[in-house]
Design a protein around this motif. Sequence first.
Motif, PDB file in Angstrom:
ATOM      1  N   GLU A  70       0.834  -1.205   0.000  1.00  0.00           N
ATOM      2  CA  GLU A  70       0.000   0.000   0.000  1.00  0.00           C
ATOM      3  C   GLU A  70       0.868   1.255   0.000  1.00  0.00           C
ATOM      4  O   GLU A  70       1.945   1.276   0.571  1.00  0.00           O
ATOM      5  N   GLU A  71       0.379   2.293  -0.650  1.00  0.00           N
ATOM      6  CA  GLU A  71       1.073   3.580  -0.659  1.00  0.00           C
ATOM      7  C   GLU A  71       0.218   4.621   0.035  1.00  0.00           C
ATOM      8  O   GLU A  71      -1.003   4.633  -0.112  1.00  0.00           O
ATOM      9  N   LEU A  72       0.850   5.486   0.814  1.00  0.00           N
ATOM     10  CA  LEU A  72       0.150   6.570   1.481  1.00  0.00           C
ATOM     11  C   LEU A  72       0.167   7.799   0.592  1.00  0.00           C
ATOM     12  O   LEU A  72       1.165   8.101  -0.064  1.00  0.00           O
TER      13      LEU A  72
END
Length: 100
Positions: A57-59
């Motif tokens: 996941e990327e923020l």
Amino acid sequence: MATDYDAPRRNETDDMAEDSLDELKARRNEAQSSAVDVDESDTAESFELPGADLSGEELTVKVLPKQADEFTCGSCFLVHHRSRLAETRGNLFICRDCAA
């Protein structure tokens, strides 16, 4: 159909007082159902479990540096606006929440 508004009104408690015990038991059994209502949109797939692998996941949160009118509390280490400053202990700034 005409309604007689002067006639005494009957409610459910009046009806239940006249029912026999056998009728009440039969009604109770009819009211209870063994089927459980399940909402199809409320599935477990939408919940994140603790310890889930989020490495892919990327923020997308933009982090701003501390502004000139902000301080870091020496007790809780959160960044607050200067209006939340309660006291200064030496070189430490203390917010209102921690001072209380």
